[in-house]
Design a protein around this motif. Structure first.
Motif, PDB file in Angstrom:
ATOM      1  N   GLU A 121      55.177 -21.482 -22.930  1.00 58.44           N
ATOM      2  CA  GLU A 121      54.325 -20.320 -22.630  1.00 58.44           C
ATOM      3  C   GLU A 121      55.017 -18.994 -22.980  1.00 58.44           C
ATOM      4  N   PRO A 122      55.421 -18.826 -24.242  1.00 61.95           N
ATOM      5  CA  PRO A 122      56.144 -17.597 -24.603  1.00 61.95           C
ATOM      6  C   PRO A 122      55.227 -16.369 -24.612  1.00 61.95           C
ATOM      7  N   GLN A 123      55.835 -15.207 -24.430  1.00 64.31           N
ATOM      8  CA  GLN A 123      55.049 -13.957 -24.456  1.00 64.31           C
ATOM      9  C   GLN A 123      54.819 -13.482 -25.888  1.00 64.31           C
ATOM     10  N   ILE A 124      55.738 -13.895 -26.784  1.00 64.39           N
ATOM     11  CA  ILE A 124      55.645 -13.463 -28.186  1.00 64.39           C
ATOM     12  C   ILE A 124      55.729 -14.715 -29.070  1.00 64.39           C
ATOM     13  N   ILE A 125      54.794 -14.841 -30.009  1.00 61.94           N
ATOM     14  CA  ILE A 125      54.818 -16.009 -30.906  1.00 61.94           C
ATOM     15  C   ILE A 125      54.818 -15.519 -32.354  1.00 61.94           C
ATOM     16  N   PHE A 126      55.660 -16.165 -33.161  1.00 62.05           N
ATOM     17  CA  PHE A 126      55.744 -15.842 -34.587  1.00 62.05           C
ATOM     18  C   PHE A 126      55.199 -17.031 -35.386  1.00 62.05           C
ATOM     19  N   ASP A 137      41.861 -21.367 -36.499  1.00 64.58           N
ATOM     20  CA  ASP A 137      41.045 -21.301 -35.274  1.00 64.58           C
ATOM     21  C   ASP A 137      41.893 -21.615 -34.038  1.00 64.58           C
ATOM     22  N   LEU A 138      42.745 -22.659 -34.186  1.00 68.15           N
ATOM     23  CA  LEU A 138      43.610 -23.034 -33.057  1.00 68.15           C
ATOM     24  C   LEU A 138      44.522 -21.880 -32.655  1.00 68.15           C
ATOM     25  N   ILE A 139      45.150 -21.268 -33.667  1.00 68.05           N
ATOM     26  CA  ILE A 139      46.063 -20.154 -33.384  1.00 68.05           C
ATOM     27  C   ILE A 139      45.295 -19.044 -32.670  1.00 68.05           C
ATOM     28  N   SER A 140      44.135 -18.715 -33.233  1.00 74.38           N
ATOM     29  CA  SER A 140      43.344 -17.623 -32.674  1.00 74.38           C
ATOM     30  C   SER A 140      42.957 -17.908 -31.209  1.00 74.38           C
ATOM     31  N   GLU A 141      42.478 -19.146 -30.945  1.00 73.29           N
ATOM     32  CA  GLU A 141      42.060 -19.516 -29.583  1.00 73.29           C
ATOM     33  C   GLU A 141      43.236 -19.489 -28.608  1.00 73.29           C
ATOM     34  N   ILE A 142      44.327 -20.135 -29.022  1.00 80.14           N
ATOM     35  CA  ILE A 142      45.473 -20.282 -28.120  1.00 80.14           C
ATOM     36  C   ILE A 142      46.086 -18.922 -27.803  1.00 80.14           C
ATOM     37  N   VAL A 143      46.188 -18.091 -28.836  1.00 83.86           N
ATOM     38  CA  VAL A 143      46.797 -16.771 -28.631  1.00 83.86           C
ATOM     39  C   VAL A 143      45.960 -15.947 -27.651  1.00 83.86           C
ATOM     40  N   SER A 144      44.625 -16.005 -27.806  1.00 85.46           N
ATOM     41  CA  SER A 144      43.813 -15.204 -26.871  1.00 85.46           C
ATOM     42  C   SER A 144      43.839 -15.804 -25.463  1.00 85.46           C
ATOM     43  N   GLU A 145      43.910 -17.150 -25.361  1.00 82.25           N
ATOM     44  CA  GLU A 145      44.044 -17.808 -24.038  1.00 82.25           C
ATOM     45  C   GLU A 145      45.316 -17.337 -23.329  1.00 82.25           C
ATOM     46  N   MET A 146      46.412 -17.312 -24.095  1.00 86.96           N
ATOM     47  CA  MET A 146      47.723 -17.013 -23.497  1.00 86.96           C
ATOM     48  C   MET A 146      47.967 -15.517 -23.349  1.00 86.96           C
ATOM     49  N   GLU A 168      48.699  -7.843 -29.071  1.00 85.25           N
ATOM     50  CA  GLU A 168      48.231  -7.558 -30.429  1.00 85.25           C
ATOM     51  C   GLU A 168      48.584  -8.736 -31.330  1.00 85.25           C
ATOM     52  N   SER A 169      47.734  -9.000 -32.321  1.00 82.12           N
ATOM     53  CA  SER A 169      48.026 -10.053 -33.284  1.00 82.12           C
ATOM     54  C   SER A 169      48.193  -9.396 -34.650  1.00 82.12           C
ATOM     55  N   LEU A 170      49.441  -9.152 -35.003  1.00 81.74           N
ATOM     56  CA  LEU A 170      49.731  -8.474 -36.263  1.00 81.74           C
ATOM     57  C   LEU A 170      49.967  -9.507 -37.352  1.00 81.74           C
ATOM     58  N   VAL A 171      49.284  -9.325 -38.472  1.00 81.50           N
ATOM     59  CA  VAL A 171      49.554 -10.190 -39.627  1.00 81.50           C
ATOM     60  C   VAL A 171      50.219  -9.341 -40.698  1.00 81.50           C
ATOM     61  N   VAL A 172      51.385  -9.806 -41.167  1.00 82.34           N
ATOM     62  CA  VAL A 172      52.099  -9.094 -42.230  1.00 82.34           C
ATOM     63  C   VAL A 172      51.795  -9.800 -43.539  1.00 82.34           C
ATOM     64  N   ILE A 173      51.229  -9.027 -44.471  1.00 84.93           N
ATOM     65  CA  ILE A 173      50.922  -9.601 -45.788  1.00 84.93           C
ATOM     66  C   ILE A 173      51.807  -8.933 -46.833  1.00 84.93           C
ATOM     67  N   GLY A 174      51.828  -9.513 -48.003  1.00 89.09           N
ATOM     68  CA  GLY A 174      52.636  -8.956 -49.090  1.00 89.09           C
ATOM     69  C   GLY A 174      52.962 -10.059 -50.069  1.00 89.09           C
ATOM     70  N   GLY A 175      53.332  -9.642 -51.298  1.00 89.49           N
ATOM     71  CA  GLY A 175      53.629 -10.620 -52.342  1.00 89.49           C
ATOM     72  C   GLY A 175      54.862 -11.447 -52.008  1.00 89.49           C
TER      73      GLY A 175
END
Lengths: 247, 260
Positions: free
Chosen positions: A153-158, A176-185, A31-38
């Motif tokens: 090659e970590p299992q979890i990336i922050f 785009d890079l983050i999105s591509e790499i995360v789905s590749e890995m 899962e790719s969770l994005v935490v937003i907030g002020g």
């Protein structure tokens, strides 16, 4: 199914300031969770608690159903807001830092080859390998930081504010890079950001942090139809609304 | 109530001082614990030997040269008051090896190295590089503090030994060219008078001062405040505290080595 990352009633205060007031959140595998907030809502504190950089006052953090420990760090990668590259060593040694030390230490030649491959994966030419971080532009530093985060090659990336300080085009490239790499890995990721374009490019799920609580949590597809007034104000960037701001 | 205000301030200052001593002691204990447990980063230790030891040689050497020369002039002038000008070689040798070599060497290295260590580590903290180390499964105490402690503790005695030689040479140079001493007699008096303990006590002091310099640099760097102001304060505090601790430790070590 066991969540990859499970937070339960996580609390953290600094003196009389209660930053996290009982965060409960599950992040599933891949899962790719994005935490937003002020600003100042505790997003970075939440991330640092999971990473073990800050000790929470209460609650629990589980990785793959096991309490988080120093050992958990070995399965983590992290891209810092300012990249946090070590300026005393060249870029390739930054990228290969974990490969050059510790239990899974590789020979320098092999570690360098992997580092150069990772640099190329994030769009940096091999010539950048021998430069020092101070010789790189902000965007290049972010890319090098991303290469370091994925090198082992970590299992979890922050990702901590991955597009802060970058122009809109470079922000788009990094997203785009983050999105591509995360789905590749197939990695599980948690990103904290204010940048709604990052949210839409990276997230599968979104959580909004407000006053130390998870105020809204759901799939990214529900973001635009959600009626929560706090979330609506944050997405629209309106100065008026339930989220109080200093003027 | 206003009468008691100074006592309140004194109490707060005392408590703050005791808390600082406790923090430094805990930091030192933690550093020593990390020093004896693996992993040991040999490459970083070698790098620190170069930075702390090798690059401090010019500073320590020049300090020793001028101090040895000035000491010879002072002893000659002072000794002339009771017809004891001839003791210049012996007093220069003992003064340099027992006191001035290690103390001035330690203070010069404190100025050069403690400030650099504190500034580097504080900047790493401010720019999240220390956090990055932790996320890369690397303990900052092992990676940053231990190599600096080892390098400073082992290289300071070498610097002191070099400084002793240059300091004695400074005294020799001034005595033979300006004060009319015979070269061979000067050297013979120096070597004949010095005992092994005169030199080794100075080297032991050097090791203690090296430990203090690295400890203060790392402690203040790791505990620095935020921003440029935090880095600046850490640097200043590292030099000041290292210098004061060197002078205090010098008295205590001299008392331990030579009283009785």
């Amino acid at each position: 199914m066991t969540a990859k990352i499970a937070l339960k009633d996580l609390t953290k205060s600094f003196g009389s300031k209660h930053v996290l007031r009982g965060i409960t959140l599950d992040v599933g595998k891949s899962e790719s969770l994005v935490v937003i907030g002020g600003s100042g809502t505790g997003k970075s504190v939440l991330l640092k608690c999971i990473l073990g950089l800050i000790k929470p006052d209460g609650g629990s953090i589980q990785i793959d159903g096991q309490p988080a420990s120093i050992k958990s760090l070995e399965s983590f990668g992290m891209l810092f807001q300012g990249a946090a590259l070590f300026d005393s060593m060249p870029v390739w040694q930054n990228v290969a830092f974990r490969l050059l030390r510790g239990p899974s230490k590789l020979p320098r030649k092999e570690a360098r080859e992997i580092a150069i491959a990772k640099l190329q994966r994030v769009g940096l030419p091999p010539e950048t390998a021998d430069l020092y971080p101070s010789e790189l532009s902000g965007g290049m530093q972010k890319r090098a930081g991303l290469a370091r985060a994925i090198a082992a090659e970590p299992q979890i990336i922050f990702f901590d504010e991955p597009t802060t300080g970058l122009d809109p085009i470079m922000s788009g490239v990094i997203n785009d890079l983050i999105s591509e790499i995360v789905s590749e890995m197939g990695a599980t990721t948690i990103t904290i950001t204010h940048d709604m374009s990052s949210v839409r490019a990276i997230a599968t799920h979104v959580a909004m942090l407000h006053r130390g609580h998870i105020h809204w949590h759901g799939p990214v597809g529900d973001l635009d139809t959600a009626q929560d007034p706090h979330l609506r104000q944050f997405i629209s960037g309106a100065a008026q609304g339930p989220i109080e701001t200093l003027r | 109530m206003i009468l008691f205000a100074p006592f309140g301030a004194l109490g707060r200052t005392t408590l703050s001082l005791l808390a600082s001593i406790g923090q430094v002691a805990l930091f030192a204990l933690s550093a020593l614990r990390h020093l004896v447990t693996p992993p040991i980063y040999l490459r970083e230790i070698a790098q620190q030997f170069l930075t702390i030891g090798w690059l401090s040689l010019p500073v320590v050497g020049l300090t020793a040269l001028f101090t040895g020369g000035a000491l010879a002039l002072q002893i000659y002038a002072g000794g002339a008051r009771f017809n004891a000008e001839a003791v210049v070689p012996q007093i220069v040798a003992i003064g340099i090896t027992r006191e001035l070599g290690p103390v001035l060497g330690g203070l010069m290295v404190a100025g050069r190295v403690a400030s650099a260590i504190a500034a580097e580590i504080a900047t790493m903290k401010v720019t999240e590089q220390i956090d990055a180390l932790r996320t890369l499964s690397t303990d900052p105490m092992k990676y940053l503090t231990v190599p600096r402690l080892i390098a400073a503790t082992l290289s300071l005695p070498i610097l002191v030994a070099v400084g002793d030689s240059i300091g004695i040479f400074g005294g020799y140079l001034v005595s033979t060219t300006r004060l009319g001493f015979n070269e061979a007699a000067y050297l013979s008096n120096t070597t004949g008078f010095l005992e092994t303990w005169d030199v080794t006590s100075g080297l032991l002091k050097g090791a203690a001062f090296g430990f203090i310099v690295a400890l203060m640099g790392c402690f203040h760097g790791m505990n620095s405040g935020r921003g440029a102001r935090g880095v600046g304060r850490a640097t200043t505090q590292a030099v000041v505290s290292a210098s004061i601790l060197i002078l205090a430790a010098n008295y205590l070590l001299t008392e331990a080595f030579f009283s009785a």
